[in-house]
Enzyme design. Structure first.
Site, short mmCIF file in Angstrom:
data_model
loop_
_atom_site.label_atom_id
_atom_site.label_comp_id
_atom_site.label_asym_id
_atom_site.label_seq_id
_atom_site.Cartn_x
_atom_site.Cartn_y
_atom_site.Cartn_z
N ASN A 1 11.58 0.33 1.09
CA ASN A 1 10.64 1.43 1.45
C ASN A 1 9.78 1.10 2.77
O ASN A 1 9.34 1.80 3.59
CB ASN A 1 9.51 1.38 0.29
N ALA A 2 9.60 -0.20 3.26
CA ALA A 2 8.99 -0.66 4.29
C ALA A 2 9.34 0.14 5.59
O ALA A 2 10.57 0.50 5.76
CB ALA A 2 9.11 -2.09 4.63
N LYS B 1 15.74 6.97 10.59
CA LYS B 1 15.88 7.63 9.24
C LYS B 1 17.20 8.22 9.16
O LYS B 1 17.53 8.31 7.82
CB LYS B 1 14.61 8.42 9.21
N ARG C 1 0.63 -1.17 -0.08
CA ARG C 1 0.09 -0.02 0.01
C ARG C 1 0.80 1.42 -0.08
O ARG C 1 2.15 1.22 -0.07
CB ARG C 1 -0.87 -0.15 1.11
N ALA D 1 10.86 9.88 27.00
CA ALA D 1 10.33 9.47 28.49
C ALA D 1 9.25 8.59 28.62
O ALA D 1 9.22 7.47 29.47
CB ALA D 1 9.92 10.72 29.25
N TYR E 1 12.26 6.94 15.52
CA TYR E 1 11.89 6.99 14.05
C TYR E 1 12.97 7.89 13.21
O TYR E 1 13.46 7.54 12.18
CB TYR E 1 10.58 7.61 13.58
N ASN F 1 12.23 15.33 15.17
CA ASN F 1 10.68 15.66 15.20
C ASN F 1 10.47 15.06 16.72
O ASN F 1 10.72 13.95 17.19
CB ASN F 1 9.99 14.73 14.34
N LYS G 1 6.28 8.49 20.44
CA LYS G 1 5.95 8.91 21.73
C LYS G 1 7.16 9.59 22.23
O LYS G 1 8.31 9.47 21.79
CB LYS G 1 6.13 7.54 22.85
N1 LIG Z 1 3.85 9.20 4.52
C1 LIG Z 1 4.56 10.08 4.82
O1 LIG Z 1 4.50 11.42 4.73
C2 LIG Z 1 6.13 9.66 4.74
C3 LIG Z 1 7.03 10.54 5.07
C4 LIG Z 1 8.36 10.33 5.32
C5 LIG Z 1 8.85 9.00 5.13
N2 LIG Z 1 8.00 8.13 4.99
C6 LIG Z 1 8.52 6.63 4.65
O2 LIG Z 1 8.01 6.01 3.51
C7 LIG Z 1 7.96 4.61 3.68
C8 LIG Z 1 6.43 4.13 3.20
O3 LIG Z 1 5.72 4.93 4.37
P1 LIG Z 1 3.75 5.08 3.74
O4 LIG Z 1 3.46 6.34 4.37
O5 LIG Z 1 3.63 4.58 2.40
O6 LIG Z 1 3.49 4.03 4.98
P2 LIG Z 1 2.57 3.03 5.00
O7 LIG Z 1 2.10 2.76 6.56
O8 LIG Z 1 1.13 3.30 4.26
O9 LIG Z 1 3.11 1.50 4.39
C9 LIG Z 1 4.00 0.98 4.76
C10 LIG Z 1 4.19 -0.42 4.24
O10 LIG Z 1 5.22 -1.02 4.75
C11 LIG Z 1 4.70 -2.41 5.38
N3 LIG Z 1 5.79 -2.87 6.31
C12 LIG Z 1 5.70 -2.54 7.66
N4 LIG Z 1 6.61 -3.32 8.22
C13 LIG Z 1 6.86 -4.27 7.63
C14 LIG Z 1 7.82 -5.30 7.65
N5 LIG Z 1 8.53 -5.67 8.83
N6 LIG Z 1 8.23 -6.23 6.71
C15 LIG Z 1 7.49 -5.89 5.62
N7 LIG Z 1 6.66 -5.02 5.22
C16 LIG Z 1 6.64 -4.00 6.33
C17 LIG Z 1 3.45 -2.30 5.63
O11 LIG Z 1 2.66 -3.37 6.00
C18 LIG Z 1 2.73 -1.39 4.68
O12 LIG Z 1 2.50 -1.89 3.55
C19 LIG Z 1 8.11 4.42 5.12
O13 LIG Z 1 9.58 4.15 5.39
C20 LIG Z 1 7.94 5.69 5.81
O14 LIG Z 1 8.76 5.96 6.97
C21 LIG Z 1 6.73 8.28 4.78
#
Ligand SMILES: NC(=O)c1ccc[n+]([C@@H]2O[C@H](COP(=O)([O-])OP(=O)(O)OC[C@H]3O[C@@H](n4cnc5c(N)ncnc54)[C@H](O)[C@@H]3O)[C@@H](O)[C@H]2O)c1
Length: 477
Positions: free
Chosen positions: A318-319, A387, A249, A328, A383, A377, A325
């Protein structure tokens, strides 16, 4: 997710109301669509003294088929373009008021060697900026400051960053402004990057600085799957295999779709509980679904085994998860879980794929960081640590992978409309959306297209870079 404010202020009534109340009016960004021409309109060229990149720009203009006009600062352009049979003319400063005439402004600053030579930049952008249309593109080209022969030249080249970033903030109207530093000798490798920055594919990428380096050609010569020069611009990833984690997704599904649209066979990985969504996404793309938890101890071996026979050319990490939180109140498990999925799992997977040669020479690794990893943040120590670690991975691994022609880069998204950001409380979410030069959040496709550019065979000279996809966010700027 839907940005109702953007939709409202772009309706006839909303636009009038926003104007009378002095509210910001985010532009509806012009994004890439396969059924519409990617390039068109007119590009204005400017240059500083002794520009070194005009030949490379002439190749680009010929390749993308746009018309050009030369500002008075780029006197060499017209004879050069005429010799090449390109449609060109001179930019008349008197036209400065004709809004929207130009699609892009390109300035070759590569020959500037001293701060006293920066004046043509003022002349060019002073004359042309008002003629740049909505969602227009600004690209300034220079030499990497750290490669300059002396402090004066380094200083002048470094100064270009301030100009480029300020132009992005001033121009508004969905216009992007980016700086590309081209190493001496890397001139023939600029086209994929300039195409990206001139295209609607980079709609939400602004205020960025990218370096293009020289390519070690011998490192890709033994890789039949990745010829370093010959590719079809319409299907540049044809014949390549790409693995994308978190593909069920959000941003991951968009990445899988963008890479498949460029011709790659995509292998999508996601957790077993997301199997149905993963399989549905990959089925549409004629790809392969692998339901693994990437953080499980056996995951690297499982992924390696699934890829082994044919290997892989592109790995996209990407995952990712959040467990926010303040420190603390954060449990040890919440800390550990985020670091493990967002950072350590990537390291283990890459180690396995690289050691066994499953990621082929000439390959691409692209990993997803975040502006939280750049700026930090509140409530995201775990997180942001993960990152920022991703950025460290890119910077530390790029030089080592160079000998094998493998590039590694990160994208750092700002606020992207996904289920992850839908969980943010409304007031913080609204602030995150608006605090950037585009006054709106990005879409998953914006991150996906940036990754497709970094995965492109023509991006062989782009490595060790962190590219923000944030609409020029004020956070961590
Ligand atoms: N949405 C934002 O604004 C944003 C901003 C900065 C960075 N990101 C980064 O972009 C990436 C994607 O974010 P998103 O918004 O699409 O998140 P999302 O939660 O919609 O999708 C993340 C996907 O990763 C999968 N996933 C999580 N843990 C997993 C694991 N252990 N093994 C396999 N798959 C796993 C989830 O099931 C999900 O399908 C992430 O790394 C997130 O940190 C997103």
């Amino acid at each position: 997710m839907n940005d109702s404010y953007l939709n409202f202020v772009n309706s006839p009534f909303g636009a009038r109301l926003a104007r009378s109340l002095g509210l910001p009016k985010p532009e509806v960004l012009h994004r890439y669509r396969a059924d519409q021409p990617e390039f068109g309109g007119m590009v204005a060229l400017g240059a500083g003294r002794e520009p070194h990149l005009l030949e490379a720009l002439a190749n680009l203009v010929a390749s993308i088929g746009v018309t050009s006009v030369a500002h008075e600062s780029a006197g060499l352009w017209v004879p050069l373009a005429n010799r090449r049979g390109l449609m060109t003319g001179r930019f008349e400063a008197a036209d400065g008021g004709s809004h929207g005439r130009l699609a892009a402004l390109l300035f070759d600053a590569s020959g500037i060697e001293d701060s006293s030579q920066l004046e043509p930049l003022h002349g060019f952008f002073h004359d042309t900026l008002r003629s740049l249309g909505k969602c227009g593109r600004i690209v300034v080209l220079g030499r990497p400051p750290e490669s300059c022969a002396n402090p004066r030249q380094w200083t002048a080249q470094r100064a270009l960053e301030g100009l480029t970033r300020s132009l992005g903030k001033e121009a508004r109207r969905g216009i992007t402004s980016n700086l590309v530093y081209v190493e001496r000798g890397a001139e023939s490798g600029i086209e994929a990057t300039l195409r990206f920055f001139l295209s609607p594919r980079s709609a939400y990428v602004s205020g960025q600085v990218v370096r293009i380096g020289c390519v070690n050609e011998s490192s890709t010569a033994n890789s039949p799957a990745l010829p370093s020069s010959a590719f079809d611009w319409a299907q540049p990833l044809a014949g390549r295999r790409a693995v994308v984690t978190g593909a069920a997704r959000g941003i991951g599904a968009a990445i899988a779709s963008a890479l498949a649209a460029e011709g790659a066979h995509v292998i999508g990985v996601d957790i077993p509980s997301a199997r149905d969504a993963l399989e549905a996404t990959l089925r549409q793309l004629n790809g392969t679904a692998l339901a693994f938890d990437i953080a499980a101890p056996e995951a690297p071996a499982q992924i390696a085994a699934a890829l082994d026979e044919q290997g892989v050319d592109i790995v996209v990490h990407n995952a990712g998860i959040t467990k926010d939180k303040t420190i603390a109140k954060m449990t040890d498990a919440a800390w550990q879980h985020v670091i493990d999925i967002n950072l350590s799992a990537q390291e283990r997977i890459d180690d396995a794929l690289l050691a066994a040669g499953i990621l082929r020479d000439g390959g691409r690794i692209v990993t997803v960081s975040s502006i939280s990893g750049i700026a930090g943040n509140l409530g995201q120590t775990n997180y942001a640590t993960s990152k920022a670690g991703v950025i460290g991975r890119v910077q530390s691994m790029a030089p080592h992978l160079r000998a094998r022609g493998i590039t590694i880069n990160a994208v750092a998204p700002g606020f992207i409309e996904t289920q992850m950001t839908a969980k943010i409380p409304l007031a913080i979410r609204e602030a995150g959306r608006r605090m950037n030069s585009m006054s709106q959040g990005g879409q998953p496709v914006d991150v996906a297209q940036t990754i497709a550019w970094l995965a492109h065979p023509g991006s062989a000279g782009v490595s060790g870079q962190i590219v923000r996809v944030c609409g020029q966010s004020l956070i961590g700027a």
